[in-house]
Design a protein around this motif. Structure first.
Motif, PDB file in Angstrom:
ATOM      1  N   SER A   1     -28.412 -61.219  15.438  1.00  0.00           N
ATOM      2  CA  SER A   1     -28.490 -62.668  15.226  1.00  0.00           C
ATOM      3  C   SER A   1     -27.299 -63.131  14.387  1.00  0.00           C
ATOM      4  CB  SER A   1     -29.798 -63.043  14.515  1.00  0.00           C
ATOM      5  OG  SER A   1     -29.832 -62.491  13.212  1.00  0.00           O
ATOM      6  N   ASP A   2     -26.844 -64.346  14.655  1.00  0.00           N
ATOM      7  CA  ASP A   2     -25.728 -64.920  13.909  1.00  0.00           C
ATOM      8  C   ASP A   2     -26.229 -65.480  12.579  1.00  0.00           C
ATOM      9  OD1 ASP A   2     -23.898 -64.284  15.842  1.00  0.00           O
ATOM     10  OD2 ASP A   2     -24.009 -66.225  16.843  1.00  0.00           O
ATOM     11  N   ASN A   3     -25.490 -65.162  11.513  1.00  0.00           N
ATOM     12  CA  ASN A   3     -25.881 -65.608  10.182  1.00  0.00           C
ATOM     13  C   ASN A   3     -24.679 -66.165   9.436  1.00  0.00           C
ATOM     14  OD1 ASN A   3     -28.845 -64.398   9.451  1.00  0.00           O
ATOM     15  ND2 ASN A   3     -27.763 -63.075  10.897  1.00  0.00           N
ATOM     16  N   LYS A   4     -24.922 -67.244   8.708  1.00  0.00           N
ATOM     17  CA  LYS A   4     -23.900 -67.807   7.833  1.00  0.00           C
ATOM     18  C   LYS A   4     -23.847 -66.976   6.554  1.00  0.00           C
ATOM     19  CE  LYS A   4     -22.645 -71.584  10.128  1.00  0.00           C
ATOM     20  NZ  LYS A   4     -21.253 -71.869  10.530  1.00  0.00           N
ATOM     21  N   VAL A   5     -22.662 -66.545   6.188  1.00  0.00           N
ATOM     22  CA  VAL A   5     -22.518 -65.742   4.976  1.00  0.00           C
ATOM     23  C   VAL A   5     -21.419 -66.326   4.102  1.00  0.00           C
ATOM     24  CG1 VAL A   5     -23.300 -63.631   6.112  1.00  0.00           C
ATOM     25  CG2 VAL A   5     -20.860 -64.138   6.020  1.00  0.00           C
ATOM     26  N   ARG A   6     -21.529 -66.043   2.815  1.00  0.00           N
ATOM     27  CA  ARG A   6     -20.485 -66.403   1.856  1.00  0.00           C
ATOM     28  C   ARG A   6     -20.063 -65.135   1.120  1.00  0.00           C
ATOM     29  NH1 ARG A   6     -21.097 -71.618  -1.691  1.00  0.00           N
ATOM     30  NH2 ARG A   6     -20.374 -72.399   0.336  1.00  0.00           N
ATOM     31  N   VAL A   7     -18.777 -64.848   1.167  1.00  0.00           N
ATOM     32  CA  VAL A   7     -18.252 -63.649   0.523  1.00  0.00           C
ATOM     33  C   VAL A   7     -17.305 -64.055  -0.594  1.00  0.00           C
ATOM     34  CG1 VAL A   7     -16.754 -61.631   0.846  1.00  0.00           C
ATOM     35  CG2 VAL A   7     -18.502 -62.181   2.555  1.00  0.00           C
ATOM     36  N   ILE A   8     -17.506 -63.484  -1.763  1.00  0.00           N
ATOM     37  CA  ILE A   8     -16.582 -63.654  -2.879  1.00  0.00           C
ATOM     38  C   ILE A   8     -15.688 -62.418  -2.896  1.00  0.00           C
ATOM     39  CG2 ILE A   8     -16.318 -63.970  -5.351  1.00  0.00           C
ATOM     40  CD1 ILE A   8     -17.613 -66.329  -3.860  1.00  0.00           C
ATOM     41  N   ALA A   9     -14.381 -62.643  -2.827  1.00  0.00           N
ATOM     42  CA  ALA A   9     -13.439 -61.529  -2.709  1.00  0.00           C
ATOM     43  C   ALA A   9     -12.297 -61.693  -3.695  1.00  0.00           C
ATOM     44  CB  ALA A   9     -12.898 -61.444  -1.278  1.00  0.00           C
ATOM     45  N   VAL A  10     -11.637 -60.576  -3.971  1.00  0.00           N
ATOM     46  CA  VAL A  10     -10.436 -60.582  -4.797  1.00  0.00           C
ATOM     47  C   VAL A  10      -9.225 -60.482  -3.869  1.00  0.00           C
ATOM     48  CG1 VAL A  10      -9.116 -59.376  -6.561  1.00  0.00           C
ATOM     49  CG2 VAL A  10     -11.595 -59.565  -6.776  1.00  0.00           C
ATOM     50  N   LEU A  11      -8.336 -61.442  -3.977  1.00  0.00           N
ATOM     51  CA  LEU A  11      -7.095 -61.455  -3.211  1.00  0.00           C
ATOM     52  C   LEU A  11      -5.977 -60.929  -4.106  1.00  0.00           C
ATOM     53  CD1 LEU A  11      -5.511 -62.368  -0.618  1.00  0.00           C
ATOM     54  CD2 LEU A  11      -5.137 -64.542  -1.798  1.00  0.00           C
ATOM     55  N   SER A  12      -5.286 -59.866  -3.658  1.00  0.00           N
ATOM     56  CA  SER A  12      -4.256 -59.227  -4.481  1.00  0.00           C
ATOM     57  C   SER A  12      -2.932 -59.167  -3.732  1.00  0.00           C
ATOM     58  CB  SER A  12      -4.672 -57.803  -4.863  1.00  0.00           C
ATOM     59  OG  SER A  12      -5.890 -57.793  -5.561  1.00  0.00           O
ATOM     60  N   LEU A  13      -1.851 -59.220  -4.499  1.00  0.00           N
ATOM     61  CA  LEU A  13      -0.508 -59.032  -3.966  1.00  0.00           C
ATOM     62  C   LEU A  13      -0.129 -57.572  -4.179  1.00  0.00           C
ATOM     63  CD1 LEU A  13       2.244 -60.027  -2.904  1.00  0.00           C
ATOM     64  CD2 LEU A  13       2.806 -60.683  -5.254  1.00  0.00           C
ATOM     65  N   VAL A  14       0.073 -56.832  -3.083  1.00  0.00           N
ATOM     66  CA  VAL A  14       0.400 -55.410  -3.155  1.00  0.00           C
ATOM     67  C   VAL A  14       1.553 -55.120  -2.200  1.00  0.00           C
ATOM     68  CG1 VAL A  14      -0.446 -53.049  -2.889  1.00  0.00           C
ATOM     69  CG2 VAL A  14      -2.008 -54.840  -3.693  1.00  0.00           C
ATOM     70  N   ASN A  15       2.705 -54.774  -2.765  1.00  0.00           N
ATOM     71  CA  ASN A  15       3.881 -54.438  -1.957  1.00  0.00           C
ATOM     72  C   ASN A  15       4.243 -55.539  -0.960  1.00  0.00           C
ATOM     73  OD1 ASN A  15       4.117 -51.887  -3.217  1.00  0.00           O
ATOM     74  ND2 ASN A  15       2.624 -51.009  -1.791  1.00  0.00           N
ATOM     75  N   GLY A  16       4.167 -56.781  -1.419  1.00  0.00           N
ATOM     76  CA  GLY A  16       4.538 -57.907  -0.582  1.00  0.00           C
ATOM     77  C   GLY A  16       3.502 -58.316   0.440  1.00  0.00           C
ATOM     78  N   LYS A  17       2.325 -57.693   0.406  1.00  0.00           N
ATOM     79  CA  LYS A  17       1.268 -58.025   1.352  1.00  0.00           C
ATOM     80  C   LYS A  17       0.039 -58.534   0.590  1.00  0.00           C
ATOM     81  CE  LYS A  17       2.807 -54.545   4.675  1.00  0.00           C
ATOM     82  NZ  LYS A  17       2.431 -53.340   5.456  1.00  0.00           N
ATOM     83  N   MET A  18      -0.875 -59.155   1.340  1.00  0.00           N
ATOM     84  CA  MET A  18      -2.118 -59.664   0.766  1.00  0.00           C
ATOM     85  C   MET A  18      -3.260 -58.702   1.089  1.00  0.00           C
ATOM     86  SD  MET A  18      -2.058 -63.676   1.810  1.00  0.00           S
ATOM     87  CE  MET A  18      -0.929 -64.869   1.104  1.00  0.00           C
ATOM     88  N   GLU A  19      -3.958 -58.275   0.055  1.00  0.00           N
ATOM     89  CA  GLU A  19      -5.127 -57.426   0.253  1.00  0.00           C
ATOM     90  C   GLU A  19      -6.385 -58.198  -0.127  1.00  0.00           C
ATOM     91  OE1 GLU A  19      -4.908 -53.655  -1.654  1.00  0.00           O
ATOM     92  OE2 GLU A  19      -3.276 -52.923  -0.384  1.00  0.00           O
ATOM     93  N   ILE A  20      -7.379 -58.204   0.769  1.00  0.00           N
ATOM     94  CA  ILE A  20      -8.657 -58.858   0.501  1.00  0.00           C
ATOM     95  C   ILE A  20      -9.696 -57.785   0.222  1.00  0.00           C
ATOM     96  CG2 ILE A  20     -10.477 -60.339   1.427  1.00  0.00           C
ATOM     97  CD1 ILE A  20      -8.408 -61.710   3.157  1.00  0.00           C
ATOM     98  N   ASP A  21     -10.263 -57.826  -0.990  1.00  0.00           N
ATOM     99  CA  ASP A  21     -11.281 -56.865  -1.417  1.00  0.00           C
ATOM    100  C   ASP A  21     -12.592 -57.616  -1.635  1.00  0.00           C
ATOM    101  OD1 ASP A  21     -12.767 -54.793  -2.476  1.00  0.00           O
ATOM    102  OD2 ASP A  21     -11.845 -54.916  -4.461  1.00  0.00           O
ATOM    103  N   PRO A  22     -13.514 -57.592  -0.653  1.00  0.00           N
ATOM    104  CA  PRO A  22     -14.780 -58.334  -0.791  1.00  0.00           C
ATOM    105  C   PRO A  22     -15.672 -57.692  -1.852  1.00  0.00           C
ATOM    106  CG  PRO A  22     -14.785 -57.015   1.213  1.00  0.00           C
ATOM    107  CD  PRO A  22     -13.409 -56.896   0.627  1.00  0.00           C
TER     108      PRO A  22
END
Length: 267
Positions: A175-196
């Motif tokens: 089933s489809d569910n609406k979710v909310r995720v709080i994540a940490v966005l980090s700058l690592v070696n010129g890229k963006m890392e998303i850590d939920p």
């Protein structure tokens, strides 16, 4: 005296019209040349701020120039926004007129790349994804407690990390569910890392429910990714990440920059 005042008003109006007209022509020409050189699908926005414009031309010193291009393709990303702010851009007017100008010096150059929610959603496979900055207490647990490390993160003292809120639709047990995720966005070696880090689920039929840990980790994993935004404009080194409504942003600043046909140098 009345006629003189009227004449001065008319003269000033003509000068203002000429000034803004000259600025518009300059912006148009720069936009066209940038689109051709960078092979963009549409002309970028160019704005030369500061009034009067013609005195900036005579002095060869442009106080604030803004460049912005949308829907640029970078790797697997199709809607990348690229922006640059040039503060104190200088180029010889005589060389411009003679057609021999070969470099521009800039007091401060700010470059940024924006990854739109629709692009990120397509890459990680999340429906209806929205992106927003998270509240400073978003990482707190149910009792309102927050670790010392996350307190520093919430305080915003480290430009290379920020807290983001990601909302979307995921399939859980068919089933489809609406979710909310709080994540940490980090700058690592010129890229963006998303850590939920945290998950909130609200099934409209059942109301707020708590998922078993195995299901929760499976959903969080869908939001975990590394995004490569490509190079910042004018080869600026990225130094910060942040979230704004609808986009993830990576940014960098360089001082005393020289731009020429060979590239960009600082110092």
């Amino acid at each position: 005296m009345k006629k003189l005042a009227i004449a001065l008003v008319i003269l000033f109006g003509v000068l203002v019209g000429a000034d803004f007209g000259a600025a518009a022509i300059a912006e148009y020409q720069v936009s066209k040349r940038m689109a051709a050189q960078l092979h963009l699908r549409e002309d970028p926005e160019v704005r030369i701020n500061g009034f009067p414009f013609l005195t900036q031309v005579v002095a060869g010193n442009y106080r604030d120039v803004q460049l912005a291009a949308n829907a640029v393709q970078v790797g697997q990303l199709n809607e990348v926004g690229i922006e640059a702010d040039l503060h104190g851009a200088r180029v010889s007017t005589a060389e411009l007129l003679a057609g021999t100008a070969d470099h521009v010096t800039v007091d401060q150059l700010v470059g940024r790349v924006k990854l739109k929610a629709s692009d990120v959603a397509r890459l990680i496979g999340i429906q209806d994804l929205t992106i927003n900055p998270a509240d400073k207490d978003a990482l707190a647990d149910d009792e309102g407690n927050i670790s010392s490390e996350d307190e520093q993160l919430a305080a915003g003292t480290d430009d290379t990390k920020t807290v983001v809120q990601l909302d979307g639709t995921v399939n859980i047990a068919g089933s489809d569910n609406k979710v909310r995720v709080i994540a940490v966005l980090s700058l690592v070696n010129g890229k963006m890392e998303i850590d939920p880090r945290k998950l909130d689920l609200n099934n409209s039929a059942l109301g707020p429910i708590e998922l078993p840990p195995l299901f929760e980790q499976s959903v969080l994993k869908q939001f975990s990714t590394t995004l490569d935004p490509g190079m910042l404009p004018f080869e600026i080194t990225p130094t910060a990440v942040r979230a704004e409504r609808g986009a993830l942003v990576i940014e960098g600043t360089a001082d005393n920059v020289t731009i020429n046909s060979s590239g960009v140098s600082t110092g």
